[in-house]
Design a protein around this motif. Structure first.
Motif, PDB file in Angstrom:
ATOM      1  N   GLY A 206       0.831  -1.329   0.093  1.00 40.68           N
ATOM      2  CA  GLY A 206      -0.071  -0.126   0.016  1.00 40.68           C
ATOM      3  C   GLY A 206       1.060   1.317  -0.057  1.00 40.68           C
ATOM      4  O   GLY A 206       2.054   1.130  -0.086  1.00 40.68           O
ATOM      5  N   ASP A 207       0.147   2.604   0.261  1.00 48.13           N
ATOM      6  CA  ASP A 207       1.014   3.507   0.280  1.00 48.13           C
ATOM      7  C   ASP A 207       0.126   4.706   0.929  1.00 48.13           C
ATOM      8  O   ASP A 207      -1.147   4.489   1.143  1.00 48.13           O
ATOM      9  CB  ASP A 207       1.349   4.023  -0.983  1.00 48.13           C
ATOM     10  CG  ASP A 207       2.806   4.939  -0.984  1.00 48.13           C
ATOM     11  OD1 ASP A 207       3.010   5.479   0.143  1.00 48.13           O
ATOM     12  OD2 ASP A 207       3.796   4.933  -1.806  1.00 48.13           O
ATOM     13  N   ILE A 208       0.703   5.985   1.121  1.00 46.19           N
ATOM     14  CA  ILE A 208      -0.250   7.093   1.645  1.00 46.19           C
ATOM     15  C   ILE A 208      -0.862   7.623   0.578  1.00 46.19           C
ATOM     16  O   ILE A 208      -2.043   8.012   0.991  1.00 46.19           O
ATOM     17  CB  ILE A 208       0.798   7.992   2.558  1.00 46.19           C
ATOM     18  CG1 ILE A 208       1.471   7.419   3.744  1.00 46.19           C
ATOM     19  CG2 ILE A 208      -0.074   9.148   2.957  1.00 46.19           C
ATOM     20  CD1 ILE A 208       2.369   8.321   4.275  1.00 46.19           C
ATOM     21  N   VAL A 209      -0.289   7.655  -0.610  1.00 46.06           N
ATOM     22  CA  VAL A 209      -1.042   8.324  -1.723  1.00 46.06           C
ATOM     23  C   VAL A 209      -0.733   7.613  -3.099  1.00 46.06           C
ATOM     24  O   VAL A 209       0.532   7.006  -2.857  1.00 46.06           O
ATOM     25  CB  VAL A 209      -0.801   9.794  -1.597  1.00 46.06           C
ATOM     26  CG1 VAL A 209       0.644  10.228  -1.821  1.00 46.06           C
ATOM     27  CG2 VAL A 209      -1.743  10.633  -2.621  1.00 46.06           C
ATOM     28  N   TYR A 214      -0.741  11.425  -7.757  1.00 40.92           N
ATOM     29  CA  TYR A 214      -0.786  12.086  -6.415  1.00 40.92           C
ATOM     30  C   TYR A 214      -1.919  12.750  -6.463  1.00 40.92           C
ATOM     31  O   TYR A 214      -2.186  13.696  -5.879  1.00 40.92           O
ATOM     32  CB  TYR A 214       0.514  13.082  -6.498  1.00 40.92           C
ATOM     33  CG  TYR A 214       1.719  12.609  -6.091  1.00 40.92           C
ATOM     34  CD1 TYR A 214       1.979  12.015  -4.956  1.00 40.92           C
ATOM     35  CD2 TYR A 214       2.861  12.401  -6.923  1.00 40.92           C
ATOM     36  CE1 TYR A 214       2.997  11.691  -4.311  1.00 40.92           C
ATOM     37  CE2 TYR A 214       4.153  12.057  -6.569  1.00 40.92           C
ATOM     38  CZ  TYR A 214       4.099  11.427  -5.295  1.00 40.92           C
ATOM     39  OH  TYR A 214       5.328  11.050  -4.799  1.00 40.92           O
ATOM     40  N   GLN A 215      -3.095  12.465  -7.093  1.00 38.94           N
ATOM     41  CA  GLN A 215      -4.443  12.906  -6.926  1.00 38.94           C
ATOM     42  C   GLN A 215      -5.428  12.289  -6.134  1.00 38.94           C
ATOM     43  O   GLN A 215      -6.528  12.798  -5.826  1.00 38.94           O
ATOM     44  CB  GLN A 215      -4.825  13.143  -8.349  1.00 38.94           C
ATOM     45  CG  GLN A 215      -4.104  13.996  -9.374  1.00 38.94           C
ATOM     46  CD  GLN A 215      -3.971  15.324  -8.846  1.00 38.94           C
ATOM     47  OE1 GLN A 215      -4.957  15.985  -8.637  1.00 38.94           O
ATOM     48  NE2 GLN A 215      -2.829  15.933  -8.614  1.00 38.94           N
ATOM     49  N   THR A 216      -5.276  10.984  -5.661  1.00 43.20           N
ATOM     50  CA  THR A 216      -6.011  10.471  -4.831  1.00 43.20           C
ATOM     51  C   THR A 216      -5.192   9.297  -3.803  1.00 43.20           C
ATOM     52  O   THR A 216      -4.105   8.907  -4.114  1.00 43.20           O
ATOM     53  CB  THR A 216      -6.885   9.707  -5.544  1.00 43.20           C
ATOM     54  OG1 THR A 216      -7.880   8.882  -4.474  1.00 43.20           O
ATOM     55  CG2 THR A 216      -6.554   8.472  -6.602  1.00 43.20           C
ATOM     56  N   ALA A 217      -5.905   8.762  -2.832  1.00 42.22           N
ATOM     57  CA  ALA A 217      -5.312   8.019  -2.033  1.00 42.22           C
ATOM     58  C   ALA A 217      -6.238   6.412  -1.960  1.00 42.22           C
ATOM     59  O   ALA A 217      -5.906   5.625  -1.277  1.00 42.22           O
ATOM     60  CB  ALA A 217      -5.461   8.221  -0.334  1.00 42.22           C
ATOM     61  N   ARG A 373       9.259   9.604   1.265  1.00 43.71           N
ATOM     62  CA  ARG A 373       7.901  10.007   1.566  1.00 43.71           C
ATOM     63  C   ARG A 373       7.233  10.797   0.229  1.00 43.71           C
ATOM     64  O   ARG A 373       7.951  11.226  -0.597  1.00 43.71           O
ATOM     65  CB  ARG A 373       7.765  10.691   2.959  1.00 43.71           C
ATOM     66  CG  ARG A 373       7.942   9.869   4.175  1.00 43.71           C
ATOM     67  CD  ARG A 373       8.265  10.801   5.120  1.00 43.71           C
ATOM     68  NE  ARG A 373       9.671  10.890   5.362  1.00 43.71           N
ATOM     69  CZ  ARG A 373      10.537  11.798   6.145  1.00 43.71           C
ATOM     70  NH1 ARG A 373       9.766  12.185   7.334  1.00 43.71           N
ATOM     71  NH2 ARG A 373      11.868  11.900   6.271  1.00 43.71           N
ATOM     72  N   PRO A 374       5.886  10.497   0.343  1.00 43.20           N
ATOM     73  CA  PRO A 374       5.384  11.027  -1.036  1.00 43.20           C
ATOM     74  C   PRO A 374       6.035  12.631  -1.230  1.00 43.20           C
ATOM     75  O   PRO A 374       5.830  13.325  -0.451  1.00 43.20           O
ATOM     76  CB  PRO A 374       3.806  11.044  -0.789  1.00 43.20           C
ATOM     77  CG  PRO A 374       3.832   9.824   0.438  1.00 43.20           C
ATOM     78  CD  PRO A 374       5.098   9.906   0.933  1.00 43.20           C
ATOM     79  N   VAL A 375       6.349  12.571  -2.463  1.00 40.48           N
ATOM     80  CA  VAL A 375       6.963  13.972  -2.868  1.00 40.48           C
ATOM     81  C   VAL A 375       5.822  14.811  -3.460  1.00 40.48           C
ATOM     82  O   VAL A 375       5.536  14.812  -4.727  1.00 40.48           O
ATOM     83  CB  VAL A 375       8.052  13.861  -3.821  1.00 40.48           C
ATOM     84  CG1 VAL A 375       8.651  15.066  -4.128  1.00 40.48           C
ATOM     85  CG2 VAL A 375       9.029  12.783  -3.514  1.00 40.48           C
ATOM     86  N   TYR A 379       1.942  16.774   1.268  1.00 43.68           N
ATOM     87  CA  TYR A 379       2.281  15.572   2.269  1.00 43.68           C
ATOM     88  C   TYR A 379       2.076  16.225   3.657  1.00 43.68           C
ATOM     89  O   TYR A 379       2.034  15.443   4.505  1.00 43.68           O
ATOM     90  CB  TYR A 379       3.793  15.267   2.058  1.00 43.68           C
ATOM     91  CG  TYR A 379       4.540  14.496   3.079  1.00 43.68           C
ATOM     92  CD1 TYR A 379       3.846  13.253   2.967  1.00 43.68           C
ATOM     93  CD2 TYR A 379       5.097  14.825   4.156  1.00 43.68           C
ATOM     94  CE1 TYR A 379       4.591  12.352   4.129  1.00 43.68           C
ATOM     95  CE2 TYR A 379       5.555  14.212   5.261  1.00 43.68           C
ATOM     96  CZ  TYR A 379       5.246  12.960   5.134  1.00 43.68           C
ATOM     97  OH  TYR A 379       5.641  12.057   5.966  1.00 43.68           O
ATOM     98  N   VAL A 380       2.174  17.381   3.722  1.00 44.24           N
ATOM     99  CA  VAL A 380       1.920  18.108   5.190  1.00 44.24           C
ATOM    100  C   VAL A 380       0.555  17.388   5.677  1.00 44.24           C
ATOM    101  O   VAL A 380       0.561  17.256   6.888  1.00 44.24           O
ATOM    102  CB  VAL A 380       1.796  19.605   4.953  1.00 44.24           C
ATOM    103  CG1 VAL A 380       1.729  20.304   6.475  1.00 44.24           C
ATOM    104  CG2 VAL A 380       3.205  20.213   4.327  1.00 44.24           C
ATOM    105  N   VAL A 381      -0.242  17.666   4.809  1.00 43.35           N
ATOM    106  CA  VAL A 381      -1.650  17.326   5.401  1.00 43.35           C
ATOM    107  C   VAL A 381      -1.604  15.543   5.426  1.00 43.35           C
ATOM    108  O   VAL A 381      -2.256  15.055   6.411  1.00 43.35           O
ATOM    109  CB  VAL A 381      -2.816  17.693   4.457  1.00 43.35           C
ATOM    110  CG1 VAL A 381      -4.087  16.942   4.626  1.00 43.35           C
ATOM    111  CG2 VAL A 381      -2.765  19.153   4.563  1.00 43.35           C
TER     112      VAL A 381
END
Lengths: 422, 360, 301
Positions: A206-209, A214-217, A373-375, A379-381
């Motif tokens: 899996g991943d954070i996003v 980089y438009q959805t999780a 970590r996701p670039v 990412y802050v959120v």
């Protein structure tokens, strides 16, 4: 009237004088090491050496305590008071670059040949930040402990599988010799959570996003792999294998609990390596992450240097960063901090990372497993959302519900920010 | 203007002149910033972003406060029998199939379960657009409702205790005030050690007192004990603060009144009831309002001790306002919470003011 | 004879019950003291111990005793780690100036609200009380925007923005609803007849404020001062946002110097013990002044 003219004359004269002196431009440099015994000294020396090495620029160092640093920079950015050279935590860089607070570096890819990938910060195909070192985490334990319970010592080529790891924890739990078999550092409720725990999720697949857009999780943070991660994660806490989110800071800190024998393994970083070596010497082991199916993964990207877009002396700021990147400073920093230097040549100059030195293994761990970590500016959120989701699951929340809620929040945030410029 | 009974006390110019410095400063440093926050709450303003700010009307408020209900029948198999899940409970259709892109339920889009209850055979789900905020709202109210009376009452008790003419009373006044002197951030740090589930002092002390019968509790790690633990610590920390206010009130009651009561042969309780309490009327209003305001602003303890966890059991409104406005850089979302909090507390204080108004 | 003896008997009985009463009172007071003092004891005792021992002691009563390996090393360490004296100086300066200005400005306003009648008074008072409701954390960012746009006249001429100064830590906190409200509630208990009498004798409003009302306000001044002192001395978020220069940082921002990668808890406790001293000293000083003012005025009738 005469009074006024005289005052104006004086003012004018002083401006001219100031102009003459300004041949040497003043630059400010913010760094987050205040209160740390060695950071002010080391950066002080780099600044001093740089100022002595040329006469065009004069850099002054302003240090901040780490816990307050990002808030200070945020406030300064809002006030247009950013310094010329800024120290930035790697994963936050895209956010600052996207918001327009950073200027791309004039340092080229060629100049950074041989730097660990985690030490270079890129956003939209440009280099915005670069670091003197990288941090790496490992499963830190003792050879004697593993031998005692008949547990195989894993290698980078053949790391523990998920089942093997779980079985090892169970064995050590059942022995009753430890308060908990594993310490994950749950007391450190800030950036440690995504940095240290998202690699487990990534190893599950899996991943954070979703990094392709980089438009959805959706699907990556609540797909089958993520649910499997969540179930495993929750099991660690319900089975009493690790201390929970209420762990008090005293135990985790400096790997004290592990050093005292309360915990068999600690998931911690190279900044604690020296302390562990001091306690256990040859018996200390720095092991790769377990492989949950998608390869062993650890986090990457530590603090790096960047140039403010508000700076009037970007050339000088770049010159300073280039100067600071020298191997000798990397080595000096590594010796003081225990963190891994950015280049292999610098590594050879250090106490801990040169060929055959006890912590050289961290260098290999980083090279083989590191995933940044996701670039993305979001990412802050995403980091905050992920932190809440893993906390809630550890505390007993329903896995699917917690992950779905996290996906909803991340997706809504991306939409509110019009895709964050990807 | 109607003629006032005390015309001597009427003075427009002096009144404004004396109030002006305070009014000006409050205007500039509280009202203007609040007005800005109020404005932000109707936009999509970010802390920093290259995207232009847009007016979004009341969308933020709807997102924050949206609540709906959904009543679901349990799933039935072909024969019409209720399908049971692994735990033997009736199985309901997955909520997400109603709340995500379901054209029949547009008003449920994006909502999540807040809580649910059984209703005959079916189950009523209460859904909220912002479940975390709803929990924060509930926790904040709970905190205020417990802390305001307890802290106010205990503080009065301490004030009466330390208002005696006894040798060394100043020592006790100082000691009771100690926790206030140490800032709440520091106190919260210290109590993390005390509340520790494995090796905490509180568990150990309770263990000794019960000769080992007490089962250690993970005070801050358990959703049912975390908020009570923070409530207890908060009362303990700030009670000295309110003791000082009560004391100032007590000290300004004339001793001659007590002498008179003594001569009349009043009991200690009667003296309190008929001399002390009436003399504390304005102080009581002050203490009550101050405690209520402080309780609504609950933030530092949460930030240091639990960050809203475990599982949202200690989320509060101000913590969420900071979390969103600052840490998630969504200043519009943070501002909406500030505005809602303001409206809630304003309503309460108007009601409080009405109930405690001076009846003439 | 009998009557005299009887009378004596009752007297001794009373004396005895009074002393029992006294014991009870002290017992209660001491119980309270135990409950309230332990974190401070913990803090001070921990500051004397090396970390390994400190952490081991947290689980038991040794945490409150100066036992084991006791030294002042943590204090030396704390002073080496951070410019502690600068932080304390900044905090005391900012706090003291704010407290003095605040007591003056707020009591003056409260005086106007309670004793004078003027157009708009009630609505202004209602708005000020409403400002009590706004937690600082929720308006910090807008406030930053405000101070960034404020002018200041200095040796450089007219400048914009207040960052990195003492004034940015002081001026926004001079007037606050709580202090005004505090004064107002106490002024309400003062005899209006006295004020009116002074007016009849031709005293100006400011004279009445200064010569009549203030001398009667000892307890509330002390209360207001200590409350404001605490709020200012413990400021964290605001100074963090507005001071980038180490020379202006206050004690709570300084506390963060001790939370690096590997915090030394003994030094943290030593630092906390040191920064608590000014607050405690101020409180003790006020308590004394407070009692003196009660004694001298005999308070209102």
């Amino acid at each position: 009237m005469t009074m006024l003219t005289r005052v104006s004359a004086i003012l004018l004269a002083s401006t001219c004088l100031a102009g003459a002196a300004a041949a040497q431009a003043e630059l400010t440099f913010w760094q987050h090491g205040a209160g740390n015994p060695w950071e002010p000294r080391l950066f002080g020396q780099i600044v001093e050496d740089f100022n002595a090495s040329q006469s065009d620029w004069k850099v002054t160092l302003q240090q901040f305590p780490q816990a307050a640093y990002n808030d200070s920079v945020t406030a300064a950015a809002l006030s247009g008071e950013l310094p010329d050279i800024i120290d930035v935590d790697g994963p936050l860089m895209p956010n600052w670059a996207w918001a327009g607070y950073l200027a791309p570096l004039e340092i080229t890819e060629e100049e950074l040949e041989g730097f660990l990938p985690g030490t270079i910060g890129r956003w939209q195909d440009q280099i915005y930040s670069v670091g003197l070192w990288d941090a790496a985490v490992a499963m830190i334990t003792r050879k004697s402990t593993l031998e005692k319970y008949g547990i195989r010592v894993p290698t980078l080529g053949e790391p523990w599988t998920g089942e093997e790891f779980n079985a090892a924890l169970e064995t050590m739990k059942e022995s009753g010799d430890f308060e908990y078999p594993l310490d994950l550092g749950m007391w450190d409720k800030v950036e440690w959570y995504p940095y240290a725990f998202s690699p487990f999720l990534q190893s599950f697949g899996g991943d954070i996003v979703d990094r392709s857009t980089y438009q959805t999780a959706e699907g990556v943070l609540n797909g089958d792999a993520a649910i499997a991660f969540g179930e495993w994660w929750q099991g660690l806490f319900t089975d009493g294998l690790v201390p929970g989110t209420s762990q008090d800071p005293a135990d985790g800190n400096q790997a004290f609990g592990f050093r005292d024998g309360k915990y068999a393994i600690v998931w911690s970083g190279n900044w604690n390596g020296a302390g562990v070596l001091e306690a256990f010497g040859d018996d200390a082991l720095f092991l790769p992450a377990p492989d949950f199916g998608n390869g062993p993964k650890i986090g990457a990207a530590s603090w790096q240097f960047a140039v403010s877009a508000q700076s009037e002396n970007q050339q000088g700021a770049n010159a300073f960063i280039r100067f600071a990147l020298q191997d000798k400073y990397q080595a000096m920093f590594s010796d003081a901090s225990g963190l891994a230097p950015a280049t292999a040549t610098a590594a050879q100059m250090t106490e801990n990372y040169k060929e055959g030195a006890p912590m050289a293994v961290f260098y290999d761990l980083s090279a083989a497993q590191a995933l940044v970590r996701p670039v993305t500016p979001g990412y802050v959120v995403q980091s905050a959302v992920f932190r809440k989701a893993v906390s809630d699951i550890a505390d007993g929340a329903d896995v699917a519900t917690a992950l779905d809620a996290a996906v909803d929040e991340i997706d809504a945030d991306i939409e509110n920010n019009q895709g964050y410029g990807h | 203007m109607a003629a006032t009974p005390t015309r001597l006390l009427s003075s427009n110019r002096a009144g404004w002149a004396m109030a002006a410095p305070a009014v000006g400063l409050i205007l500039l440093f509280i009202i203007v910033p609040f007005a800005l926050a109020f404005g932000f709450s109707f936009t999509n303003q970010r802390l920093f972003s290259p995207n232009p700010t847009q007016w979004v009307g009341t969308a933020n408020f709807q997102q924050l406060l949206g609540v709906s209900t959904l009543t679901l029948e349990p799933e039935r198999d072909a024969s019409g029998a209720v399908v049971l899940d692994d735990d033997g409970q009736p199985k309901y259709p997955r909520l997400r199939s109603y709340t995500r892109n379901n054209p029949d339920y547009p008003h449920l889009q994006g909502k999540q379960e807040w809580f649910s209850f059984g209703w005959g055979d079916s189950r009523v789900f209460v859904l909220a657009s912002d479940v975390v905020f709803m929990k924060a709202l509930r926790n904040t109210f709970l905190f205020v409702l417990v802390v305001a009376p307890l802290q106010g009452g205990l503080a009065l008790l301490l004030a009466v205790m330390t208002n005696q003419k006894l040798k060394g009373i100043n020592f006790f006044r100082t000691v009771y005030f100690m926790p206030v002197v140490v800032s709440i951030v520091v106190v919260s740090l210290l109590w993390r050690f005390i509340y520790d589930g494995d090796n905490g002092l509180l568990n150990n002390v309770l263990g000794w007192l019960t000769f080992g019968a007490f089962e250690p509790v993970d005070w801050l790690g358990n959703p049912s004990t975390a908020l009570p633990a923070i409530i207890a610590m908060s009362i303990w920390q700030a009670v000295g603060f309110h003791m000082v206010i009560w004391l100032a009130g007590l000290q300004s009651i004339s001793p001659t009144l007590y002498e008179a009561a003594n001569i009349e042969g009043a009991s200690r309780w009667q003296a309190f009831r008929y001399v002390t309490w009436p003399g504390l009327r304005n102080t009581a209003v002050l203490v009550l309002i101050v405690i209520t305001m402080q309780a609504f602003a609950l933030f530092a303890q949460i930030d240091v001790m639990t960050k809203g966890g475990p599982v949202d059991s200690t989320q509060t409104m101000v913590f969420q306002a900071v979390e969103r406005g600052y840490r998630k850089q969504d200043i519009a979302a943070g501002s909406v919470i500030s505005v809602v909090l303001f409206l809630i507390v304003l309503t309460i204080s108007l009601v409080q003011g009405y109930l405690t108004r001076e009846k003439k | 004879m009998a009557t005299v003896e009887e009378a004596q008997g009752t007297a001794t009985l009373e004396a005895r019950s009074v002393s029992w009463d006294r014991v009870w009172r002290y017992a209660l007071l001491i119980l309270g003291a135990v409950i309230f003092i332990f974190p401070l004891l913990f803090m001070v005792m921990s500051s004397l111990k090396p970390d390994a021992q400190l952490l081991a002691d947290t689980a038991n009563l040794r945490a409150f005793l100066p036992v084991g390996d006791i030294s002042l090393d943590n204090y030396f360490g704390a002073f080496r780690r951070a410019p502690v004296a600068t932080f304390i100086f900044n905090s005391v300066l900012v706090t003291a100036v704010t407290v003095v200005l605040s007591l003056f400005v707020c009591s003056l306003a409260a005086f106007a609200f309670v004793f004078l009648k003027w157009r708009g008074r009630d609505i202004v008072l209602a708005v000020i009380i409403a400002t009590l409701i706004v937690p600082f954390e929720t308006i910090a960012i807008p406030m930053l925007i405000v101070v960034n746009n404020l002018p200041w006249i200095s040796s450089d001429g007219l400048t914009l923005g207040w960052l990195n100064s003492y004034r940015v830590q002081i001026v926004p906190f001079i007037a606050d609803g709580l202090t005004i409200f505090l004064f107002a509630q106490f002024f309400k208990d003062m005899p209006r007849e006295l004020i009116e009498a002074c007016r009849v004798e031709g005293a100006t409003w400011f004279q009445i404020y200064r010569k009549v009302v203030m001398p009667l306000s000892g307890p509330v001044l002390a209360t207001g001062a200590i409350l404001k002192f605490l709020a200012m001395y413990n400021q964290y978020l605001w100074p963090l946002m507005v001071t980038q220069d180490e020379g202006y940082r206050p004690v709570m921002v300084g506390l963060q110097y001790f939370f690096q990668l590997n915090p030394v808890w003994g030094e943290i406790m030593a630092y906390l013990s040191v920064i608590t001293v000014p607050v405690l000293a101020f409180y003790l000083f006020l308590q004394r002044a407070f009692i003196a003012s009660i004694a001298s005025t005999g308070v209102k009738g």
